[in-house]
Structure formats: structure tokens, C-alpha cells
Design an enzyme around this catalytic site. Sequence first.
Site, PDB file in Angstrom:
ATOM      1  N   GLN A 503       0.675  -1.262  -0.026  1.00  0.00           N
ATOM      2  CA  GLN A 503      -0.069   0.264  -0.193  1.00  0.00           C
ATOM      3  C   GLN A 503       0.841   1.380  -0.042  1.00  0.00           C
ATOM      4  O   GLN A 503       0.566   2.340  -0.717  1.00  0.00           O
ATOM      5  CB  GLN A 503      -0.908  -0.028   1.196  1.00  0.00           C
ATOM      6  N   GLU A 504       2.053   1.176   0.812  1.00  0.00           N
ATOM      7  CA  GLU A 504       2.880   2.415   0.804  1.00  0.00           C
ATOM      8  C   GLU A 504       3.465   2.641  -0.331  1.00  0.00           C
ATOM      9  O   GLU A 504       3.559   3.938  -1.055  1.00  0.00           O
ATOM     10  CB  GLU A 504       3.685   2.257   1.949  1.00  0.00           C
ATOM     11  N   SER A 505       4.102   1.780  -1.281  1.00  0.00           N
ATOM     12  CA  SER A 505       4.910   1.996  -2.297  1.00  0.00           C
ATOM     13  C   SER A 505       4.802   1.201  -3.246  1.00  0.00           C
ATOM     14  O   SER A 505       5.536   1.223  -4.629  1.00  0.00           O
ATOM     15  CB  SER A 505       6.494   1.888  -1.869  1.00  0.00           C
ATOM     16  N   TYR A 612      -7.012   3.539   3.333  1.00  0.00           N
ATOM     17  CA  TYR A 612      -5.602   2.675   3.578  1.00  0.00           C
ATOM     18  C   TYR A 612      -5.875   1.417   4.644  1.00  0.00           C
ATOM     19  O   TYR A 612      -5.281   0.342   4.248  1.00  0.00           O
ATOM     20  CB  TYR A 612      -5.097   3.839   4.230  1.00  0.00           C
TER      21      TYR A 612
END
Length: 648
Positions: A503-505, A612
Site C-alpha cells: 500500500q505504501e510503495s 488505507y
Amino acid sequence: MRTTIFYILSISFLLGSLPTAQANNKYWLQQRWHFKDAVGALEKEDLKAFKRLSAQIEDYPIAHYLRYLYLESHLETEKAETLLAFLEQYKDSPFVQPLREAWLSQLAKKRDWKTFIAAYTPQEDTILRCYYLQAHLHTQGHIKGQLDEAKDLWVVGKSQPDECDSAFKYLYDNEIITNQLRWERIRLVMQNRKLGLARFIAKGLSKTDQKLAKRWRLMYTNPARELKKFKHPDSPIAREIVLHGLKRLAYKNVVRAYNYWQDYQKRYAFTEAAKMEMFQHIILRGVRQKHPKAAQWLEEVDPNFVDETIKQAMLQFALAQQDWQAVIKLISSLSVAEQNELKWQYWLARALEKTGHTDDAEQQFQDLSQNRHYYGFLAADRLGKPYSFQPESLTVSKYIKNQLVENNAAVIRARELYIVGLTAFAREEWQAVLPTLTTEELEAAAVLAHEWGWHDKAIATIFKAGHYNDLKIRFPLPFYDTVLTQAQAQGLEFAYVYAIIRQESAFQTDARSTAGALGLMQLMPRTAKQMARQRKMKLKNTGESLLVPDINVLLGTTYLREMLNKFGGHYPLAAAAYNAGPKRAKRWAKKYGCLSPDIWVELIPFDQTRDYVQRVLSYTSVFEYQMVGHPQVKPMLLDVIQTKGCTR
């Protein structure tokens, strides 16, 4: 030089991950190594070796990038004619913009304004834009042909850099800054809460308008007092001042804001758009403050004002009150297309379940549980059944794959740039070619990127192709040993760490957010330094260190464990804290603790954080499925938040 030898030396690792047929291709191996050696020679200023090596790979698809690297590091000595010709020859290449920016900055410092104008093309960088105006002032004595550019730079909601001063002085001296422009800028400045700048800009207004501008600043500092006595005649500026004050007041006293709003609507001719925005703001503040009046306001809302934001607020208010009849009523008011969305299907099933319609609820849950989605997994959990993952490997034609890597120049350039470590340019080349590909070619490109280990581009490309079920491409398991080692060291769920990274990168090792977060787990440098001290590590260069996967995952999992410890091992809260910060997560836990965890997640006030958390939870299950290879995975990591006063 932006690209250092550190990154290019990764070639040996990357080559090992290529398909055998390509990795053993003598031509490509030689070209890549010569490229790497040429860059190394350039780093050492061994220009003789650099020219010799460059000559050996003139037919290499990215040979012109060597020329770019040379010019970038020799801007001071290279002739202007050479640079202009190079920029024109490769005007569609990704390196043109950074090279031009660097050259323009140098020309401005040298005060070579004539060459600056010759080299200039429209820029986004504010300082370069202001240098362009300076260049015309120095060479022509005026900016009559650039007035629109100068005014655009002036009408902003912040102070501009000193490089803009001479152009702005020209605007002032020639009385080009009108009252209308001043009010436009004051509006933007007040939105950014820059009261001092607003005061400065207002000095050029008439005495009457200066008083009105002062009232706007007072409206910011004490909206309740100003709204009580504001009686200025109706005008566009007066309306904006009122709206500004009402929004400010709603944060502290939503009822007073609502009452004032009802009164001011009778006195001022607000536009329909302004009415909608203001009413939404008041309703949302009322819902988030759990004010008893919010239910009444939601009932009174004009159907024309109901958008996705209001619908979510209505759902959150009903869930917070455990008013399941209100949930059913809300969903029944939606269009058929909206009712078919997974979110609304799930909450209808939950409402039916809570109101005694268990058979209907079970059927709704059954249908919903067939979806590989957060709400589908929630439905499966209600039924106590395994999740439906529905994997479907992408099958692509070898012919199409070969055509892309043998005949598509842009794909070849992107691949080679990625392999030699120029990943930023590789991404730009890749993005430029995607719109030109057919669906079949997009699918083949996604498979190729996956095979090369270029996972962030594989994920984005397969999504663009509209194929969502190849889980190996969409949810890969790179950096396996690193993630496993650090997850175990911190006592974290292995799949949960992967979900955070995804999810972050999306596995982009050199990812950089606009806020400054870096690497796989998108750590802020300050946080990384704190975690490094805890682990008794020394980071020589925090920025570069965080782009190294091993270091980033080590520090990221350390921070993730800190968040879990802070929130009693509660995974959704830790994810919320990782995204929005621990202070907000603590506030949300206190406000909605003890509620069912699916309700708590839905009540997260920030859309981005709610999405998120939902993605991290559902991705955790998908990654666990990827690792164990069967659908008998653990339920999503959802537990009741145990706060003071919980009775269950």
C-alpha cells in the site's frame, strides 16, 4: 550527478533476475557493462576512458543517456550551441527537463540572460519562471509581453521567493496590480492562513476596502464575535468573508455556525455551489462532533446537496448511533448502481442482520463473500467461511512479448534504464509508451515488468490492462528474506508487513512522497533516525540509506512494532497510526472504542486513511494466501478496541 555509481552497481543483481534467454545474451551483457564502466569513468573524471567506452556502445538504445550524464556534469564548460542542439535533438526524452532546469539555474547565476531566454521553455519551477521575467527586464527593460506570467506568479496564496521581487516591482510601478487582483490574492492568502501577508497586500486597496480586508482578518481570529456584528452590504467579497467565518466557527461551535448560516442566507445572495459547500461543512462537523443536532440536519438536507461525502457522513452517523433502521433507509434512497456497490451491500446485510431479517442478511452475505475485497472478506467472516480469492494467471502470447522487447524502442529503453539503475528515467519512458499499447500488449508488458523484478510498474500496468486476478503480479513477494527476517525479529505478521509495503510503495524501492517519505515502507527521515537510534544504528546519509530495501524494512518494521505496542497489538489502529499519525489514531480509538471493529473502521473520518486501513487488512489476507497457497487463511486482523468503559 543525480545518478551515482551506488545505484548502477546493482546491475549484477538485476541481471540475475532476468529470464535466462535475455541474461545470457552476449550483446546486452556487454552493452550494460560498458555503460556501467562509462558512468564509473565519468564519476572519476576519466574523460578519455569515458569517450572510449561511449564509442563502443553507440548503437546501445540508451547510449544518449551517457551524453546526458556528461553534459549534466559539464554545464559550465560546454558551449551553449551544443546544449541547445542536444536539447532539441532529444526533446521528447525524460532527461531533457532536468538538464534544462540545471542549465537555466546556472545561466541565471551567471547573469547570462540572453542565453537564458534562448534556452527557456515554460517551466513549473517558480524561481526559474521569475528568472525568465528578470531576463526580459535586463535585456529589454520591460515585461510587457510577459504580463500574464507575472500576474500568475503574483496571485498566489503565499510569499514568493526573492527572485520574483524585480518583476513584482515592475507590476507595482506600472500600476498593473488592480484591486481585483489584490482581492484574488487576499482570498488565496486567507485560505492559507497567512494573515501578515494579507495585511501587506491590503495596503494597496482603497481605505474602504482596507477596512473590509481587516474585517476578514478579524473574522479569522474571532469568527463568533465578527459574525454577530457583520453587516456589510451584500457583495462577492462580503459573502466570502462570511463563509470563511462560518467554516472557522463550525470547528468550535457547530450549532452557532448553523444558526448564523440560516440567518445569513436570508441576507446574502450565496451561489448554489457555496450553499452546498457550506451546508456540507456544517453537517460533517456535526457528525464528527457527534452532535445531537446532526441527525436533524441530515434529515433537512436538500437532495441536490447529497454527494458521496454526505452519504458517507450519513452512514457514519447512523453507525455511530447504532441506528440500523437509518442505515436501511439511507441505502434504499440510493440509486440502483450505488446499492450494488460492495460497501452498501455489506452495510445493508449488517442492518438486516441487526433488525432480525437473518435469512435475507445471510443471502446478502453469501453473495458478497464471493468478492476478493475488504467487504467481501468481512461478509465471509460473518458466515465463518473461507475467503474467495479467485486467482487467474495472465496468459500472454510469446509473440507479443517478443515483439515488445525486440521491436518497441520505448520498451527496450525502459528495460535497459531500469537494469542499469536509472529507474526514474525508466519509469518516464515506460509511462510514455503505455498509452500506445493495445490491451494484449499491456498484459504482455505487465508480465515482462514482473519477470524483470520491476514490480511497481507491473502492478500499475496490469491494472491499466484491466486484469485484476493475476495475484502473483498484483501481490508479489519480493525481498522475501528481508521481510521475513525483520517481521520475525519484531514479532509481526509476515503478511501484514507485505500489505503495508504494497500500500505504501507498491514495492518501488526509490519511492518518494511529496511529504518526504522514502523507500519501500515510506518512512519520514526524522522517524527513521529515531528508529535507527533505538536499533543502535548509524545512518551516514538518511536519504540514501532509506532507499536501500534492507535498511528501510528494518526501520519500517521497528516503527510498525512501536505503533502496535502503543495500541495494544491492535492491527487496524496501528495501520491508521502508520498512515495518519498516532495522535489521530489515539483520538479515534477513544471516540469510537468498544464498537464492532468493522464499524470502527468505517467511522475513520479521513477517507484516505479509511481506505488505507481497509486495503492493508484485505491485502494481508491476500498475501497470506500467496504464501500458504490455499484459501484457509486467518480472518482479517480485526478486534474490538478495548477502551475504558467497554462492556464486551
